[in-house]
Structures are given as C-alpha cells and as structure tokens.
Design a protein around this motif. Structure first.
Motif, PDB file in Angstrom:
ATOM      1  N   ALA A 217       0.841  -1.200   0.000  1.00  0.00           N
ATOM      2  CA  ALA A 217       0.000   0.000   0.000  1.00  0.00           C
ATOM      3  C   ALA A 217       0.874   1.246   0.000  1.00  0.00           C
ATOM      4  O   ALA A 217       1.987   1.240   0.529  1.00  0.00           O
ATOM      5  N   ALA A 218       0.376   2.298  -0.617  1.00  0.00           N
ATOM      6  CA  ALA A 218       1.128   3.552  -0.676  1.00  0.00           C
ATOM      7  C   ALA A 218       0.156   4.718  -0.774  1.00  0.00           C
ATOM      8  O   ALA A 218      -0.903   4.598  -1.397  1.00  0.00           O
ATOM      9  N   PRO A 219       0.502   5.845  -0.163  1.00  0.00           N
ATOM     10  CA  PRO A 219      -0.357   7.029  -0.263  1.00  0.00           C
ATOM     11  C   PRO A 219      -0.242   7.695  -1.628  1.00  0.00           C
ATOM     12  O   PRO A 219       0.751   7.493  -2.355  1.00  0.00           O
ATOM     13  N   ILE A 220      -1.224   8.493  -1.963  1.00  0.00           N
ATOM     14  CA  ILE A 220      -1.204   9.288  -3.195  1.00  0.00           C
ATOM     15  C   ILE A 220      -0.968  10.751  -2.824  1.00  0.00           C
ATOM     16  O   ILE A 220      -1.665  11.302  -1.976  1.00  0.00           O
ATOM     17  N   ILE A 221       0.015  11.356  -3.455  1.00  0.00           N
ATOM     18  CA  ILE A 221       0.204  12.806  -3.383  1.00  0.00           C
ATOM     19  C   ILE A 221       0.247  13.298  -4.826  1.00  0.00           C
ATOM     20  O   ILE A 221       1.194  12.997  -5.561  1.00  0.00           O
ATOM     21  N   GLY A 222      -0.780  14.007  -5.230  1.00  0.00           N
ATOM     22  CA  GLY A 222      -0.873  14.448  -6.613  1.00  0.00           C
ATOM     23  C   GLY A 222       0.140  15.532  -6.950  1.00  0.00           C
ATOM     24  O   GLY A 222       0.682  16.207  -6.062  1.00  0.00           O
ATOM     25  N   ASN A 223       0.396  15.698  -8.234  1.00  0.00           N
ATOM     26  CA  ASN A 223       1.332  16.729  -8.677  1.00  0.00           C
ATOM     27  C   ASN A 223       0.816  18.125  -8.332  1.00  0.00           C
ATOM     28  O   ASN A 223      -0.386  18.377  -8.382  1.00  0.00           O
ATOM     29  N   PRO A 224       1.721  19.036  -7.999  1.00  0.00           N
ATOM     30  CA  PRO A 224       1.304  20.399  -7.643  1.00  0.00           C
ATOM     31  C   PRO A 224       1.376  21.358  -8.829  1.00  0.00           C
ATOM     32  O   PRO A 224       2.093  21.110  -9.802  1.00  0.00           O
ATOM     33  N   VAL A 225       0.652  22.449  -8.742  1.00  0.00           N
ATOM     34  CA  VAL A 225       0.763  23.513  -9.732  1.00  0.00           C
ATOM     35  C   VAL A 225       0.740  24.853  -8.997  1.00  0.00           C
ATOM     36  O   VAL A 225       0.024  25.019  -8.005  1.00  0.00           O
ATOM     37  N   ASP A 226       1.547  25.783  -9.463  1.00  0.00           N
ATOM     38  CA  ASP A 226       1.639  27.118  -8.865  1.00  0.00           C
ATOM     39  C   ASP A 226       0.524  27.984  -9.452  1.00  0.00           C
ATOM     40  O   ASP A 226       0.646  28.511 -10.567  1.00  0.00           O
ATOM     41  N   LEU A 227      -0.543  28.133  -8.710  1.00  0.00           N
ATOM     42  CA  LEU A 227      -1.708  28.856  -9.222  1.00  0.00           C
ATOM     43  C   LEU A 227      -1.466  30.355  -9.335  1.00  0.00           C
ATOM     44  O   LEU A 227      -2.202  31.051 -10.045  1.00  0.00           O
ATOM     45  N   ASP A 228      -0.451  30.862  -8.648  1.00  0.00           N
ATOM     46  CA  ASP A 228      -0.115  32.285  -8.784  1.00  0.00           C
ATOM     47  C   ASP A 228       0.623  32.549 -10.095  1.00  0.00           C
ATOM     48  O   ASP A 228       0.603  33.666 -10.615  1.00  0.00           O
ATOM     49  N   ARG A 229       1.285  31.544 -10.594  1.00  0.00           N
ATOM     50  CA  ARG A 229       2.068  31.706 -11.827  1.00  0.00           C
ATOM     51  C   ARG A 229       1.235  31.424 -13.078  1.00  0.00           C
ATOM     52  O   ARG A 229       1.380  32.085 -14.090  1.00  0.00           O
ATOM     53  N   TRP A 230       0.378  30.445 -12.978  1.00  0.00           N
ATOM     54  CA  TRP A 230      -0.446  30.058 -14.127  1.00  0.00           C
ATOM     55  C   TRP A 230      -1.812  30.718 -13.994  1.00  0.00           C
ATOM     56  O   TRP A 230      -2.751  30.148 -13.451  1.00  0.00           O
ATOM     57  N   HIS A 231      -1.922  31.945 -14.506  1.00  0.00           N
ATOM     58  CA  HIS A 231      -3.168  32.711 -14.399  1.00  0.00           C
ATOM     59  C   HIS A 231      -4.156  32.256 -15.472  1.00  0.00           C
ATOM     60  O   HIS A 231      -3.767  31.988 -16.614  1.00  0.00           O
ATOM     61  N   PRO A 232      -5.442  32.187 -15.137  1.00  0.00           N
ATOM     62  CA  PRO A 232      -6.427  31.769 -16.136  1.00  0.00           C
ATOM     63  C   PRO A 232      -6.811  32.889 -17.092  1.00  0.00           C
ATOM     64  O   PRO A 232      -6.748  34.067 -16.749  1.00  0.00           O
ATOM     65  N   ASN A 233      -7.197  32.486 -18.270  1.00  0.00           N
ATOM     66  CA  ASN A 233      -7.777  33.395 -19.252  1.00  0.00           C
ATOM     67  C   ASN A 233      -9.031  32.704 -19.775  1.00  0.00           C
ATOM     68  O   ASN A 233      -8.937  31.729 -20.520  1.00  0.00           O
ATOM     69  N   HIS A 234     -10.200  33.176 -19.365  1.00  0.00           N
ATOM     70  CA  HIS A 234     -11.461  32.515 -19.715  1.00  0.00           C
ATOM     71  C   HIS A 234     -12.132  33.163 -20.921  1.00  0.00           C
ATOM     72  O   HIS A 234     -13.352  33.004 -21.117  1.00  0.00           O
ATOM     73  N   SER A 235     -11.363  33.870 -21.738  1.00  0.00           N
ATOM     74  CA  SER A 235     -11.916  34.511 -22.933  1.00  0.00           C
ATOM     75  C   SER A 235     -11.469  33.757 -24.188  1.00  0.00           C
ATOM     76  O   SER A 235     -10.296  33.801 -24.567  1.00  0.00           O
ATOM     77  N   MET A 236     -12.405  33.064 -24.832  1.00  0.00           N
ATOM     78  CA  MET A 236     -12.061  32.293 -26.025  1.00  0.00           C
ATOM     79  C   MET A 236     -11.646  33.197 -27.186  1.00  0.00           C
ATOM     80  O   MET A 236     -10.770  32.851 -27.982  1.00  0.00           O
ATOM     81  N   THR A 237     -12.248  34.373 -27.288  1.00  0.00           N
ATOM     82  CA  THR A 237     -12.013  35.233 -28.448  1.00  0.00           C
ATOM     83  C   THR A 237     -10.606  35.835 -28.457  1.00  0.00           C
ATOM     84  O   THR A 237     -10.145  36.300 -29.501  1.00  0.00           O
ATOM     85  N   THR A 238      -9.915  35.830 -27.318  1.00  0.00           N
ATOM     86  CA  THR A 238      -8.547  36.364 -27.272  1.00  0.00           C
ATOM     87  C   THR A 238      -7.510  35.278 -27.521  1.00  0.00           C
ATOM     88  O   THR A 238      -6.314  35.539 -27.452  1.00  0.00           O
ATOM     89  N   ARG A 239      -7.970  34.071 -27.813  1.00  0.00           N
ATOM     90  CA  ARG A 239      -7.059  32.935 -27.999  1.00  0.00           C
ATOM     91  C   ARG A 239      -7.164  32.395 -29.418  1.00  0.00           C
ATOM     92  O   ARG A 239      -8.191  32.559 -30.080  1.00  0.00           O
ATOM     93  N   ASN A 240      -6.101  31.673 -29.826  1.00  0.00           N
ATOM     94  CA  ASN A 240      -6.146  31.051 -31.139  1.00  0.00           C
ATOM     95  C   ASN A 240      -5.165  29.884 -31.187  1.00  0.00           C
ATOM     96  O   ASN A 240      -4.119  29.895 -30.539  1.00  0.00           O
ATOM     97  N   GLY A 241      -5.493  28.880 -31.966  1.00  0.00           N
ATOM     98  CA  GLY A 241      -4.589  27.763 -32.204  1.00  0.00           C
ATOM     99  C   GLY A 241      -4.619  26.702 -31.118  1.00  0.00           C
ATOM    100  O   GLY A 241      -5.218  26.863 -30.055  1.00  0.00           O
ATOM    101  N   ILE A 242      -3.973  25.592 -31.430  1.00  0.00           N
ATOM    102  CA  ILE A 242      -3.860  24.451 -30.520  1.00  0.00           C
ATOM    103  C   ILE A 242      -2.408  24.313 -30.105  1.00  0.00           C
ATOM    104  O   ILE A 242      -1.500  24.315 -30.943  1.00  0.00           O
ATOM    105  N   LEU A 243      -2.172  24.186 -28.807  1.00  0.00           N
ATOM    106  CA  LEU A 243      -0.816  24.058 -28.267  1.00  0.00           C
ATOM    107  C   LEU A 243      -0.532  22.601 -27.923  1.00  0.00           C
ATOM    108  O   LEU A 243      -1.367  21.915 -27.332  1.00  0.00           O
ATOM    109  N   TRP A 244       0.676  22.149 -28.282  1.00  0.00           N
ATOM    110  CA  TRP A 244       1.165  20.813 -27.893  1.00  0.00           C
ATOM    111  C   TRP A 244       2.544  20.994 -27.292  1.00  0.00           C
ATOM    112  O   TRP A 244       3.379  21.733 -27.822  1.00  0.00           O
ATOM    113  N   VAL A 245       2.824  20.313 -26.178  1.00  0.00           N
ATOM    114  CA  VAL A 245       4.120  20.428 -25.498  1.00  0.00           C
ATOM    115  C   VAL A 245       4.628  19.029 -25.180  1.00  0.00           C
ATOM    116  O   VAL A 245       3.888  18.207 -24.627  1.00  0.00           O
TER     117      VAL A 245
END
Length: 397
Positions: free
Chosen positions: A192-220
C-alpha cells in the motif's frame, strides 16, 4: 521531473524544520552552493552529454549496427572512441561514482524520483547509512508489469527489471502520483502507498477565460514514439488544416524528429525551446491544449495541470488517471483521431462549451492541486517517516 524536483526542494526549504539538499548531475562544476534555501551538491559527470547524444543516435530497436553507422554524422566520429577509451580506463561505473557521492551526504532522508539505476543506488545508500529512503513514483512506466514477469527486461529508457525491483524492495516508503499507480503497486507486490498528486503554482499560471482572445492548438512534449507521441499531433493537424498548431518539442529520439520534420503540414509551427518563464503566456494564448501522451507510460503529466490552471480546455487521445473526466476540463477519445477531430471542432466553435471546460479546469486544480497543500502533505509524510526510522533504529540498537 527536474521542474518538479526544484519546486519540491524550494517548497520544503521554506519550512523552518526542514533543511533540503539537492544533488544535481552536471557536466561542468557548479559555482553556486545554495539558492532559495536549498543547498546544492554536485555529481560531476563530464561525459554524460556525450553518452546521451550517442545513445539518442543508437536507440534500442531492430536496425543493424551497419545501418546505424551509415546514418552516423562525421561530427560524431570522435565520440565513440572517446567513450570506449573512458570505459577501458575507468575504475568505477557512473552508477558506482554516483553512489560514492551519495555516501558523502549527511542527511536524515533520501528521496528518489522514479525507478532507475540511480534511484536504486540512492535507496541502497539510505539503507546502508540507516537513513530513511523514500521513492516517489513519477510515471506509470515505473510499474511496468514486464519488470516483474521478465528477468532481463529493459525498457526504452534503459531501466532494468533489477533496478525497478530493487527500488520497490529498498524504499521505506513509496508515494504514488495517481490512483492507477496505487492500484498497480498493490497488484504487483501487495504494498500500500499514499497518493500525493502533482502540484501547480496557481499564482504563476493565471487563467484566461476569454475564447475570443485565444487562437490555435498548443502541444508540449518531446520527440519519442511511446510516451508523448508527437507524430499523432502531426496526423491530427493534417485532419484540421484550417486550425493552426503550435508544437513546443524538446529533444529526444532523433529518428522521430526527422520523421516529424518530413511530414509536418503548413498549419504547424515547430518550436524547439521556450524559456520556462514564457510558458504561462503560451498556454493563455492557445484556444485548446492537445495531449497525445500514452496514459500507460506517462503517469501524470504536469502539462495537464498547467493547461487547466490557465483555463485552457484539454483535448486528449487518452485520459491520464481519469483527470479530464473528473475535472470536466475537456475531452479524451481513447486514441480515436477522428473522434478527437470532431471534439476539437465542437469545442472550437461553441463558445459556451469552451468556457464551461475552461472554468471547470481552473476550479478543479484550485481544489485538488494547490502547490503548498501538496508540499505540506509530503512534509508531513517525511516527518513521520523520519521519526519512525529513528524509533526503529533505537529499538534495533
């Protein structure tokens, strides 16, 4: 993994009761001994980059040595003799030298990330020094069943059955990223082992909820056939010539890189490097994020969290640990490219649907993947594990 390691190290170092040492492998000596409260120790391996280049040119496969040599550039001609000479004259293997470096560290606990020969060596040193040894699984491939069913199995990263089995045997505590890994670990070795999910810095990755200001598909990702699968992105781009694709591809398999460059259509922009500080902008400018990773091998890719935190809906060939379904961040289609094409067009042309995925994605990572909450979970586990090791050592004495 390097980004995760640095984030974890600096996050732990902010706690008054934890001192953090980061062992880094470099081809040149490092000048700085500490940063952000983290102390650096240098494992100097001057030929590592050369070995990496040669290994990338000679990947595992069925091609004959003669065929490899015919495609080998003259600029590489000096590397094979140099590596052969180094092998004949060395007193210790790189893994042994790594272990000697580890033994000089005065720490209470050793943390290994993922299964490998280096991780096995780390956990062996922890056992010899009677220190706490922790293993944090970094991909589903760390628990490939072939490591247990085939004695001489070696995956495409060069990790051997004996390496994986040693890691799991020697670790005092094992930490999983996902439910998938937790279930697989229980099934394979009954542990048995505990789960600790991956973290994300929410202060660094700001959301943009406006579709009209975006374009294209990103792959990384990187050039490979088994995990990131960039060639699948190219196939999808051929099916969607009216949509622009931006592929940020790190180095990897040279043959995959050559094949991809031969087949990319005009609607694909290929980028080989973007500074880490510029990545949040990349996500906020894209209308969709495409993930073609294999869930069987990948584990949990941080790019999903970065896209979700940026409010960028995700379209994926496979759903890693059921993240997309649980978060409602987008759509996955179980490797069906035609269904993925239809899903992309549906989200692309429906602003209400796009915004629903965008808002849901950000809300989910806020609830489940906050960076400081993740680091505190691990810090508490570390404190408990070290205390238990002290009690066990006293009882043994």
């Amino acid at each position: 993994m390097e980004t995760f390691a640095w984030g974890l190290a600096t996050g732990l170092a902010r706690r008054s009761d934890i001192e953090v040492t980061l062992l880094v492998r470099t081809t040149l000596p490092i000048r700085h001994k500490s940063k952000n409260g983290v102390v650096f120790h240098n494992y100097w391996e001057p030929l590592w980059q050369i070995r990496y280049d040669v290994a990338a040119r000679f990947p595992l496969g069925n091609k004959s040595l003669r065929a490899y040599l015919r495609s080998y550039p003259l600029s590489f001609a000096w590397k094979l003799p140099l590596l052969a000479l180094a092998r004949m004259t060395r007193r210790h293997t790189p893994t042994e030298n790594f272990g000697r470096t580890l033994k000089r560290l005065d720490v209470d606990a050793f943390l290994a990330l993922g299964v490998s020969a280096e991780s096995a060596q780390t956990l062996q040193v922890a056992r010899e020094k009677q220190r706490c040894g922790l293993l944090w699984l970094r991909s589903n491939g760390d628990l490939d069943p072939s490591f247990f069913s085939k004695n001489n199995y070696q995956n495409f990263y060069g990790v051997k059955s004996e390496d994986c089995q040693a890691c799991l045997r020697l670790a005092d505590r094992i930490i999983c990223q996902t439910r998938t890994q937790q279930a697989q670990l229980e099934s394979l070795i009954g542990r048995a082992a505990p789960i600790i999910g991956n973290p994300v810095d929410l202060d660094r990755w700001h959301p943009n909820h406006s579709m009209t200001t975006r374009n294209g598909i990103l792959w990384v990702g990187r050039y490979d056939r088994h995990i990131k699968r960039p060639l699948s992105c190219v196939k999808l781009a051929h099916l969607l010539p009216e949509i622009s694709f931006r592929m940020i591809v790190n180095r990897g398999d040279a043959e995959v890189k050559a094949e991809l460059q031969r087949t990319i259509p005009e609607n694909v922009t290929l980028v080989d490097y973007v500074p880490h500080d510029a990545m949040p902008t990349e996500y906020r400018q894209a209308r969709l994020f495409l993930n073609t990773s294999s869930a069987m091998h990948e584990g949990f890719p941080n790019v999903l969290l970065e896209a979700a935190a940026s409010g960028t809906p995700i379209v994926a060939m496979q759903d890693c640990d059921d993240f997309i379904r649980r978060s409602q961040a987008g759509v996955s289609t179980n490797d069906d490219l035609l269904k993925l094409k239809s899903a992309i067009l549906r989200i692309w042309n429906d602003e209400s649907l796009w915004r629903s995925h965008s808002v849901s994605a950000r809300r989910y990572v806020e609830q489940h993947h906050r960076r400081e909450a993740t680091y505190e979970l691990f810090a508490n586990l570390l404190r408990t594990a070290c205390q238990r090791r002290i009690v066990e050592s006293c009882a043994f004495d």
